[in-house]
Write an enzyme that holds these catalytic residues in place. Sequence first.
Site, PDB file in Angstrom:
ATOM      1  N   CYS A 133     -59.328   6.031   3.622  1.00 52.05           N
ATOM      2  CA  CYS A 133     -60.670   5.762   3.884  1.00 52.05           C
ATOM      3  C   CYS A 133     -60.910   4.410   3.994  1.00 52.05           C
ATOM      4  O   CYS A 133     -60.593   3.662   4.858  1.00 52.05           O
ATOM      5  CB  CYS A 133     -61.465   6.471   2.922  1.00 52.05           C
ATOM      6  SG  CYS A 133     -63.401   6.776   3.466  1.00 52.05           S
ATOM      7  N   HIS A 182     -59.233  11.588   2.501  1.00 52.88           N
ATOM      8  CA  HIS A 182     -58.858  11.670   1.026  1.00 52.88           C
ATOM      9  C   HIS A 182     -57.975  12.817   0.867  1.00 52.88           C
ATOM     10  O   HIS A 182     -58.049  13.815   0.538  1.00 52.88           O
ATOM     11  CB  HIS A 182     -60.238  11.822   0.073  1.00 52.88           C
ATOM     12  CG  HIS A 182     -61.040  10.806   0.212  1.00 52.88           C
ATOM     13  ND1 HIS A 182     -61.114   9.742  -0.560  1.00 52.88           N
ATOM     14  CD2 HIS A 182     -62.098  10.617   1.117  1.00 52.88           C
ATOM     15  CE1 HIS A 182     -62.042   8.810  -0.097  1.00 52.88           C
ATOM     16  NE2 HIS A 182     -62.651   9.336   0.897  1.00 52.88           N
ATOM     17  N   GLU A 202     -56.348  13.117  -2.103  1.00 56.65           N
ATOM     18  CA  GLU A 202     -56.152  13.270  -3.216  1.00 56.65           C
ATOM     19  C   GLU A 202     -57.215  14.278  -4.023  1.00 56.65           C
ATOM     20  O   GLU A 202     -56.876  14.705  -5.094  1.00 56.65           O
ATOM     21  CB  GLU A 202     -56.824  11.821  -4.291  1.00 56.65           C
ATOM     22  CG  GLU A 202     -57.919  11.610  -4.082  1.00 56.65           C
ATOM     23  CD  GLU A 202     -58.535  10.524  -2.947  1.00 56.65           C
ATOM     24  OE1 GLU A 202     -59.372  10.034  -2.667  1.00 56.65           O
ATOM     25  OE2 GLU A 202     -57.548  10.432  -1.849  1.00 56.65           O
ATOM     26  N   SER A 207     -60.744  10.598 -36.499  1.00 55.55           N
ATOM     27  CA  SER A 207     -61.857  11.436 -36.351  1.00 55.55           C
ATOM     28  C   SER A 207     -61.591  12.843 -36.578  1.00 55.55           C
ATOM     29  O   SER A 207     -62.660  13.494 -37.081  1.00 55.55           O
ATOM     30  CB  SER A 207     -62.497  10.928 -35.347  1.00 55.55           C
ATOM     31  OG  SER A 207     -61.815  11.539 -34.007  1.00 55.55           O
ATOM     32  N   GLY A 208     -60.411  12.999 -36.322  1.00 57.03           N
ATOM     33  CA  GLY A 208     -59.802  14.549 -36.474  1.00 57.03           C
ATOM     34  C   GLY A 208     -59.962  15.028 -34.888  1.00 57.03           C
ATOM     35  O   GLY A 208     -59.624  16.062 -34.637  1.00 57.03           O
ATOM     36  N   GLY A 209     -60.409  14.106 -33.928  1.00 59.19           N
ATOM     37  CA  GLY A 209     -60.446  14.768 -32.475  1.00 59.19           C
ATOM     38  C   GLY A 209     -58.961  14.484 -31.896  1.00 59.19           C
ATOM     39  O   GLY A 209     -58.092  13.937 -32.723  1.00 59.19           O
ATOM     40  N   VAL A 210     -58.896  14.996 -30.645  1.00 55.29           N
ATOM     41  CA  VAL A 210     -57.312  14.953 -30.131  1.00 55.29           C
ATOM     42  C   VAL A 210     -57.031  13.548 -29.993  1.00 55.29           C
ATOM     43  O   VAL A 210     -55.728  13.301 -30.278  1.00 55.29           O
ATOM     44  CB  VAL A 210     -57.497  15.539 -28.716  1.00 55.29           C
ATOM     45  CG1 VAL A 210     -56.269  15.818 -27.941  1.00 55.29           C
ATOM     46  CG2 VAL A 210     -58.138  16.820 -28.783  1.00 55.29           C
ATOM     47  N   ASP A 211     -57.739  12.756 -29.567  1.00 58.94           N
ATOM     48  CA  ASP A 211     -57.268  11.509 -29.265  1.00 58.94           C
ATOM     49  C   ASP A 211     -56.658  10.523 -30.493  1.00 58.94           C
ATOM     50  O   ASP A 211     -55.435   9.947 -30.589  1.00 58.94           O
ATOM     51  CB  ASP A 211     -58.333  10.488 -28.470  1.00 58.94           C
ATOM     52  CG  ASP A 211     -58.867  11.056 -27.258  1.00 58.94           C
ATOM     53  OD1 ASP A 211     -58.050  11.831 -26.758  1.00 58.94           O
ATOM     54  OD2 ASP A 211     -60.094  10.841 -26.835  1.00 58.94           O
TER      55      ASP A 211
END
Length: 513
Positions: free
Chosen positions: A85, A172, A174, A226-230
């Site tokens: 584009c 595009h 993608e 934190s206990g989160g995924v990351d």
Amino acid sequence: MSDTTLEKIIVLDYGSQYNQLIARRIREIGVFSELMSHKVTAKEIREINPIGIILSGGPNSVYDEGSFDIDPEIFELGLPVLGICYGMQLLSYKLGGMVEAAGEREYGVAPLQLTGKSALFAGTPEVQDVLMSHGDRVTAIPEGFHVVGTSPNSPFAAVENTERNLYGIQFHPEVRHSVHGTEMLRNFALNICGAKGNWSMENFIDMQIKNIREKVGDKKVLLGLSGGVDSSVVGVLLQRAIGDQLTSIFVDHGFLRKGEADQVMETLGGKFGLNIIKVDAQKRFMDKLVGLSDPETKRKIIGNEFVYVFDDEANKLEGVDFLAQGTLYTDVIESGTDTAQTIKSHHNVGGLPEDMQFQLIEPLNTLFKDEVRALGTQLGMPDEIVWRQPFPGPGLAIRVLGDLTEEKLETVRESDAILREEIAAAGLERDVWQYFTVNTDVKSVGVMGDQRTYDYTLAIRAITSIDGMTADFAQLPWDLLQKISKRIVNEVDHVNRIVYDITSKPPATVEWQ
């Protein structure tokens, strides 16, 4: 990434809303890809040593003063270049072609007619649907280029100069609306750039462990868990790399989901052997928040208090040189390019005191969220952590509208547990992007056990999404919603009515606050 031997295709960022998708699609093919500023020089690219370059789309017009530009020496590097584009218009314009405002703008799906053989379109049909989104178009191509594809409003929809390995497409590839777009990107990466397509999460783990060990040596690392995924994935990856040199601080602010604090300690501290210092700060946080109703005030107090608690605990430790964070690639993109705009603040440990003299370790800062989940699975982490729902830093505190009280907080914690339990039992936990309950701070009249009640109305919010940028409300089965509603009203005190949020994003956001 620091490893210059890694096969990679770089994407120069010109501000398209789809630019992250380009990197994601290339990675899905098995080739590492990352976004870079369009201001990067040819000299810097040589040092990075990519095998190919993609120029993203963008909202500018190449002929306007101040529009995003490119170092012309990049075209002399001998590397394959694909302009998408705006990237195609820029490539054409800089090499002597002409770009003008289109007489008729082209937005949406359009038929692409291939007019000749091209390595970029190998294995795709002669006529195919592609997504167009442009107000300008190329009206004359540079010397040495020829046309390989047209559309009703773009006579130069696909052009190439095979001698110089330069390719341009007005659409595009993608996005999924371009039906054969992934095949085109695969052709570019594997056939034109010559990639082997062997980048994988297993390779990533080996490379990151090597990088972490080289950077840390025998020094100590601190992680805010934190206990989160990351942060959980960061913890397990670091534990595998440096073992007892890692110390994690887990602050329980009292706004976690039911059983979450215990699960973090049992799984990460027990099964994976992380050295975790758990800080019970529930009373400290609640004392600061009782009676407050403004959501931004809640967020700021929780964020600041977390920093103070973390700082207090960190100061008790000695000889710590590094701070680890679960920063993702999306965070890097949003904060690190001059084409990005900030929509809302993050809740990460980004506001730590300036006098905490740590070096940062961010082992996930080249990964997207879905790749982090894949990494967690590769590391042997259980699904209940890897597929944990996205969760805001302030936790359940911002899922209570109006003033914050223990009673209202408990209605959300208990109802959320029921919702998650029933979604899982229905086998929908991976089909629904995010789901939670909200105390609306609205009371209504009800009848329970032949007695009048005047209790809270809770809302259920469940959405489907690809990337979280846009979302539709999840069309959960009515019998499932009925079961969830019945359980919440019967099992959670002070609740007598359930409503279902059927608003998409936009206009609404995912969270209510």
